[in-house]
Design a protein around this motif. Sequence first.
Motif, PDB file in Angstrom:
ATOM      1  N   ASP A 127      93.179 -11.696  20.531  1.00  0.00           N
ATOM      2  CA  ASP A 127      94.155 -10.821  19.876  1.00  0.00           C
ATOM      3  C   ASP A 127      93.514  -9.474  19.539  1.00  0.00           C
ATOM      4  O   ASP A 127      92.295  -9.359  19.470  1.00  0.00           O
ATOM      5  N   LYS A 128      94.339  -8.489  19.286  1.00  0.00           N
ATOM      6  CA  LYS A 128      93.868  -7.103  19.209  1.00  0.00           C
ATOM      7  C   LYS A 128      92.803  -6.861  18.145  1.00  0.00           C
ATOM      8  O   LYS A 128      91.888  -6.076  18.351  1.00  0.00           O
ATOM      9  N   TYR A 129      92.916  -7.516  17.008  1.00  0.00           N
ATOM     10  CA  TYR A 129      91.895  -7.275  15.969  1.00  0.00           C
ATOM     11  C   TYR A 129      91.767  -8.463  15.037  1.00  0.00           C
ATOM     12  O   TYR A 129      92.727  -9.214  14.829  1.00  0.00           O
ATOM     13  N   SER A 130      90.559  -8.614  14.506  1.00  0.00           N
ATOM     14  CA  SER A 130      90.319  -9.599  13.451  1.00  0.00           C
ATOM     15  C   SER A 130      89.777  -8.915  12.203  1.00  0.00           C
ATOM     16  O   SER A 130      89.693  -9.536  11.144  1.00  0.00           O
ATOM     17  N   VAL A 131      89.377  -7.649  12.347  1.00  0.00           N
ATOM     18  CA  VAL A 131      88.907  -6.873  11.198  1.00  0.00           C
ATOM     19  C   VAL A 131      89.660  -5.553  11.186  1.00  0.00           C
ATOM     20  O   VAL A 131      89.704  -4.850  12.195  1.00  0.00           O
ATOM     21  N   MET A 132      90.303  -5.262  10.059  1.00  0.00           N
ATOM     22  CA  MET A 132      90.944  -3.969   9.842  1.00  0.00           C
ATOM     23  C   MET A 132      90.184  -3.310   8.698  1.00  0.00           C
ATOM     24  O   MET A 132      90.074  -3.891   7.616  1.00  0.00           O
ATOM     25  N   LEU A 133      89.620  -2.142   8.971  1.00  0.00           N
ATOM     26  CA  LEU A 133      88.875  -1.403   7.954  1.00  0.00           C
ATOM     27  C   LEU A 133      89.748  -0.268   7.440  1.00  0.00           C
ATOM     28  O   LEU A 133      90.199   0.572   8.227  1.00  0.00           O
ATOM     29  N   SER A 134      90.006  -0.257   6.133  1.00  0.00           N
ATOM     30  CA  SER A 134      90.856   0.783   5.541  1.00  0.00           C
ATOM     31  C   SER A 134      90.020   1.696   4.661  1.00  0.00           C
ATOM     32  O   SER A 134      89.266   1.207   3.807  1.00  0.00           O
ATOM     33  N   PRO A 135      90.168   3.029   4.835  1.00  0.00           N
ATOM     34  CA  PRO A 135      89.421   3.937   3.965  1.00  0.00           C
ATOM     35  C   PRO A 135      89.927   3.833   2.534  1.00  0.00           C
ATOM     36  O   PRO A 135      91.133   3.715   2.304  1.00  0.00           O
ATOM     37  N   SER A 136      89.013   3.861   1.568  1.00  0.00           N
ATOM     38  CA  SER A 136      89.386   3.667   0.170  1.00  0.00           C
ATOM     39  C   SER A 136      88.319   4.280  -0.731  1.00  0.00           C
ATOM     40  O   SER A 136      87.228   4.633  -0.275  1.00  0.00           O
ATOM     41  N   ASP A 137      88.648   4.370  -2.029  1.00  0.00           N
ATOM     42  CA  ASP A 137      87.637   4.830  -2.991  1.00  0.00           C
ATOM     43  C   ASP A 137      86.915   3.650  -3.632  1.00  0.00           C
ATOM     44  O   ASP A 137      86.196   3.804  -4.597  1.00  0.00           O
TER      45      ASP A 137
END
Lengths: 314, 105
Positions: free
Chosen positions: A49-59
Amino acid sequence: MGVMRIGHVNLRVMDMDAALRHYRDVLGLLVQGSDDSGAFYLKGWDEWDKYSVMLSPSDRAGMNHVAYKVEYDSDLDLFKDRLAEHGVDALLEPASHLPFCGRSLRFSLPSGHEMYLYADKERVGKAVGDQNPDPWPDGLKGAGAHWLDHVALQCPFDPEKGVNTVADNCRLLREALGFYLSEQVLVGPDADIQAVAFLFRTSTPHDIAFLPAPTCGIHHASFFLDGWSDVLKAADVMAKNRVKIDVTPTRHGITRGETIYFFDPSGNRNETFAGLGYLAQPDMPPITWTEENLWRGIFYHTGEAHDSFTSVYT
Amino acid sequence: MSGYRIELLTVGSEFFCPAEQPILKAMMQLGVKGIPSGCHGGGCGVCKIRVVEGQVRADSMSRAKISEAEERDNIYLACRALPLSPLTIEPLERLDRPLRKYGLI
């Protein structure tokens, strides 16, 4: 029908360039793309599948949500009802609410963590393809992790105040979502307080773990490696890249896994986990660890408490 | 190598920190104790310190662990703070739990 496996984890990171160097060059995940919000999507070479980790920018660091993949779209309706029977109000979200996924079911665990179930995600295939494949692809970076294996969540726990969300989560996943208990730690004067719970839906010892903590958080996200020599090589890769290692290669008593704990550049703990442990099956009698042996369960060789293991999380 | 002396209040130790290194890392490499060591990424918050004297520059720290008010009050995470001068700092967290009731917590 039912939950098949962990689908992805959405982690917050404070420096995306550093995070990508870590997840791509050290863990060896493959970057699949990014979106307008600045989030990046990655997968292990052995995942389809396309992804197993989604990294979101945050503080801040930590986990936004974890998602598990179910077999059929109609499972989402069934699980919505089952969760409601257990007092959990789950919301059906439309397709693409979870990026690159079909519709999803969103709810909060008793511990406060946000969890999703979904049935469809864009499929891109394994790096070795599915026609006469080689056993591994060329050009892998770093540890060359195969797949996201599981997450371990820090769950509010204060039995004297009547709070034990490890046990609450465990009950909900067993009764409403069809998970099985593989291992647990029972503590307290009467050895009847469930302080740790490992649950599975695949045939491995855990697809999710619940640990006791003062507050809700993520303890670690774990990535699969084949075996012990891969674990040693992964530690070498981390040392080369000056990754902060929390626990150097060792073995867990619980799950029998071969492990390294380390931190991403925002301080989220990762694990590389090797060995499939044992064949976990629905009729396997759950394993119980007692309070005086629980550290042998966690770090089998030393059997001793490791302060940062319990106090350090995001 | 350019760097600065770091004085740790409450534990009364001193160590040398290279100018381009986070305070916590320098402390760990010299085997000095005093500030709890956690994730070294500014995420977990266990290495919280107050800078009593001197100047630092800090890389990204979790807003969940260091509020804007704390930052104005010279509170930093030692894993993300690099010295710009000699420093006097005070550790604000303890990692060891004097009482573990249930083995893990």
